[in-house]
Enzyme design. Structure first.
Site, PDB file in Angstrom:
ATOM      1  N   HIS A   1      -8.719  -5.444  10.844  1.00 59.01           N
ATOM      2  CA  HIS A   1      -9.466  -5.226   9.603  1.00 59.01           C
ATOM      3  C   HIS A   1     -10.764  -4.465   9.826  1.00 59.01           C
ATOM      4  O   HIS A   1     -11.645  -4.473   8.977  1.00 59.01           O
ATOM      5  CB  HIS A   1      -9.779  -6.569   8.930  1.00 59.01           C
ATOM      6  CG  HIS A   1      -8.589  -7.228   8.316  1.00 59.01           C
ATOM      7  ND1 HIS A   1      -7.469  -7.550   9.036  1.00 59.01           N
ATOM      8  CD2 HIS A   1      -8.338  -7.616   7.034  1.00 59.01           C
ATOM      9  CE1 HIS A   1      -6.576  -8.121   8.233  1.00 59.01           C
ATOM     10  NE2 HIS A   1      -7.077  -8.171   7.018  1.00 59.01           N
TER      11      HIS A   1
ATOM     12  N   GLU B   1       0.807  -1.235   0.000  1.00 57.98           N
ATOM     13  CA  GLU B   1       0.000   0.000   0.000  1.00 57.98           C
ATOM     14  C   GLU B   1       0.832   1.273   0.000  1.00 57.98           C
ATOM     15  O   GLU B   1       0.503   2.221  -0.713  1.00 57.98           O
ATOM     16  CB  GLU B   1      -0.965   0.006   1.196  1.00 57.98           C
ATOM     17  CG  GLU B   1      -2.168  -0.916   1.031  1.00 57.98           C
ATOM     18  CD  GLU B   1      -1.882  -2.358   1.453  1.00 57.98           C
ATOM     19  OE1 GLU B   1      -0.746  -2.609   1.928  1.00 57.98           O
ATOM     20  OE2 GLU B   1      -2.762  -3.220   1.318  1.00 57.98           O
TER      21      GLU B   1
END
Lengths: 331, 356
Positions: free
Chosen positions: A130, A61
């Protein structure tokens, strides 16, 4: 006739239309192309648009978000997908320093027309890593815009506007909402032929007279369900205000609602400490103190990391019954 | 008398240099040094706040690489960015005024020493976080490729940056996506006060040799000579232009001053003798001056004029900065959002700022 489509389909329509609208729009993210999207938001788009416009990124990312930001400085308009917004945290320097501050630090010479989108929600039994909801964190940084749609129509109209915006827009969705349906007008029935919802405009999702339930993202649905209960069981008329866009913020719609109902609760799935509700309730206190008949309340997710255990995780997030119970304390 | 052969002077990119161009390269290096000496003076007189990371001793690295760039070639670097700024053609006045925090600064006083930008000169900063610019450099290269332009991005970084994750992510993606980016590690031996030996594990070949892991071509060479830098950076630029492939170059250089002016230990983690040795044996300006005198392109007299003019220009830039106004308080909220600055429908919908 407006069609009933899912939140996911609404997002896909927005992406598809913007790929057609501007050749500089490029979609980059993990599994967005050949895999058809981890959550199928981009399903079919790679087949239609090819490998130049939809690019699969490795799990990297900081690297690919940074590349998107760099490319945006030269006029490319990247729409980056984070499989989970929780993964923004490994790209934090890129998102918080480079995208947010390069315009300022260059005295306005540079701007970053980039969208970073993905689901930012808990409630799906995936544990703390998450389940992050970083809307308050990013909305804290001047230079960034933060959007959180609750309904398919908002998802489509706001995403199209976000892609055309010349500032970085962090667009936070919800995996729980991807399958929800709603009415979305077809382009041919719209003036101008397309659905563009401006950033910075809230939407009154339900009109009411006795209390304002103000929310963003999936909490708007919680508020709508609570409003039903309040009306049918307690004869209380609740107004539901959906921020849609957190920064820029439509404070006029919020204040107009509070001045009408004299009571307000902010509901969100974010954490309570310095959450969006903290900001909004402070603003209501400063701007509409004399209009209030009761303190402004805040309902957020439980102030602990997201728990895995499925039955307990349900208890961590706001539910309509909690909103009803807290609302009743204000009368 | 036979002409003394200087290594790499015969490389095509160097053989084609005119005498005037060679003098200009010298002038640019001298101007950078004089600018920074003036900046140091201003810092010591409390006219400059925050950090001041000086480039003195490393001038050939920025000037050599940037002198090779064409219309679609771009530059990005870290916080030791004054040399690159002057090398791309930014003026001393706007650069010095930025250090003073003045409205006439290149970033209107909003960026400071570490954040110079000139997109009109293909210069994208000036980035404060170590290695934070390395994905951006790949992104600039991505944009060039996406828009079918034959160009490249020179992405400078320090030797201390090579241990950041973002650099490795950028290398992997640059190789995977075949991006025309040239990473130039300016190896001055120290990441702040920590020597290379104490900070970086690397293959025998050097820091750049880590590029092997990403199947990226790399090279490592000394940075004292402009000829050598130009010849070898040109090879990497050719690779970017012709093959759309990245490179990693490690150029050995040395900074005479501390990590920043606030580096109190600049003469503790390394010896005075070491600094002196580099100053006498490895000075890029002295090296280039000697080369040009050897070629008969330059005289001592000409060199003195170049030094005098650069010093006067630097002094004048300090005077310009001193006389310039600070930004107005009202400008604090300019340059945050493009849409707000341009008073578009988006920029005038909803509240963007939350102070007061």
């Amino acid at each position: 006739m407006p069609r009933e489509i899912t939140y996911r389909e609404a997002l896909k329509e927005a992406l598809d239309e913007e790929l057609a609208h501007d050749e500089n729009v490029v979609i980059i993210g993990e599994e967005v192309a050949e895999y058809n999207g981890a959550y199928k938001v981009t399903e079919g788009l790679w087949k239609k648009w090819g490998s130049k416009r939809l690019i699969d990124a490795p799990i990297s990312e900081a690297g690919f978000i940074g590349i998107g930001i760099g490319a945006s400085m030269l006029g490319v308009r990247p729409v980056m997908e984070l499989m989970f917004y929780s993964f923004a945290y490994v790209a934090f320097d890129q998102m918080m320093n480079n995208a947010a501050a390069v315009r300022y630090m260059s005295g306005g010479l540079i701007h970053c027309p980039i969208v970073v989108r993905g689901p930012a929600n808990g409630g799906t039994n995936v544990g703390a890593t998450h389940s992050h909801t970083p809307e308050n964190i990013f909305a804290n940084m001047p230079g960034l815009k933060v959007v959180s749609p609750s309904h398919p129509i908002d998802a489509k109209g706001l995403l199209k506007s976000a892609i055309r915006d010349n500032d970085p827009v962090y667009f936070m969705e919800s995996t729980v909402l991807y399958g929800t349906k709603g009415l979305v007008p077809a382009n041919e029935e719209l003036e101008g032929g397309e659905l563009l919802i401006p950033l910075g405009k809230a939407d009154v999702k339900r009109e009411g007279t006795d209390i304002s339930l103000i929310a963003h993202g999936r909490a708007v649905l919680t508020c709508l369900a609570a409003a039903e209960i309040l009306e049918s069981q307690h004869q209380i008329s609740a107004e539901v205000v959906d921020l849609r866009s957190i920064r820029p913020l439509d404070e006029e719609t919020i204040m107009a609602s509070v001045r009408k109902t004299h009571r307000a609760i902010y509901v969100e799935e974010n954490k309570p400490f310095c959450g969006i509700g903290a900001q909004i309730s402070s603003m209501i206190m400063e701007q509409a103190f004399d209009d209030l008949d009761a303190p402004v309340l805040r309902i957020a997710s439980a102030d602990a990391p997201a728990i895995y255990s499925p039955p307990l995780e349900k208890m961590q997030l706001p539910v309509p019954e909690e909103v009803v119970a807290r609302a009743l304390t204000l009368f | 008398m036979a002409k003394k052969s200087v290594p790499y002077s015969d490389a095509p990119i160097n053989a084609s240099l005119s005498s005037d161009e060679k003098i200009e390269l010298l002038r640019t290096m001298v101007r950078i040094r004089r600018f920074e000496q003036a900046a140091l003076k201003a810092y010591n007189e409390n006219n400059i706040g925050g950090f001041l990371h000086l480039y003195i001793g490393q001038e050939s690295v920025a000037v050599g690489g940037i002198s090779l760039l064409g219309e679609n070639d771009h530059v990005i670097t870290a916080y030791r960015d004054h040399g690159h700024a002057l090398a791309v053609g930014m003026g001393m006045n706007e650069c010095m005024a930025e250090l003073y925090g003045k409205k006439t600064g290149c970033s209107k006083g909003k960026g400071g020493s570490m954040h110079y930008f000139a997109p009109d000169k293909n210069y994208w900063g000036g980035h404060g976080i170590v290695a934070g610019q390395t994905p951006l450099g790949a992104g600039i290269a991505f944009a060039l490729k996406y828009r079918n332009l034959t160009g490249c991005c020179l992405c400078y970084l320090g030797d201390g940056a090579i241990n950041q994750g973002s650099y490795h992510e950028a290398l992997n993606l640059a190789s995977l996506w075949e991006l025309p980016v040239v990473y130039i590690i300016e190896n001055n031996g120290y990441s702040m006060g920590t020597s290379q030996v104490r900070s970086s594990a690397h293959p025998e070949g050097g820091l750049a040799a880590r590029a092997d892991a990403y199947e990226i071509a790399w090279d490592k060479f000394d940075g004292v000579s402009l000829y050598e830098i130009r010849a070898k950076v040109q090879t990497a630029i050719d690779r970017a232009h012709k093959e759309s492939k990245p490179s990693v170059l490690e150029i050995l250089t040395y900074r005479y001053k501390g990590h920043s002016v606030a580096d109190a230990n600049a003469e503790k983690y390394r010896s005075k003798e070491e600094i002196q040795r580099y100053m006498t044996e490895h000075d890029p300006i002295e090296n280039w001056k000697a080369t040009l005198i050897g070629e008969g392109v330059l005289t001592e007299e000409n060199y003195k004029v170049i030094q005098r003019e650069a010093a006067a220009e630097a002094d004048a830039s300090a005077e310009f900065a001193r006389k310039s106004p600070f930004p107005d308080e009202s400008e604090i909220f300019d340059d945050v959002y493009w849409e707000v600055d341009n008073r578009t429908a988006s920029g005038t919908t909803g509240r963007h700022f939350f102070h007061g």
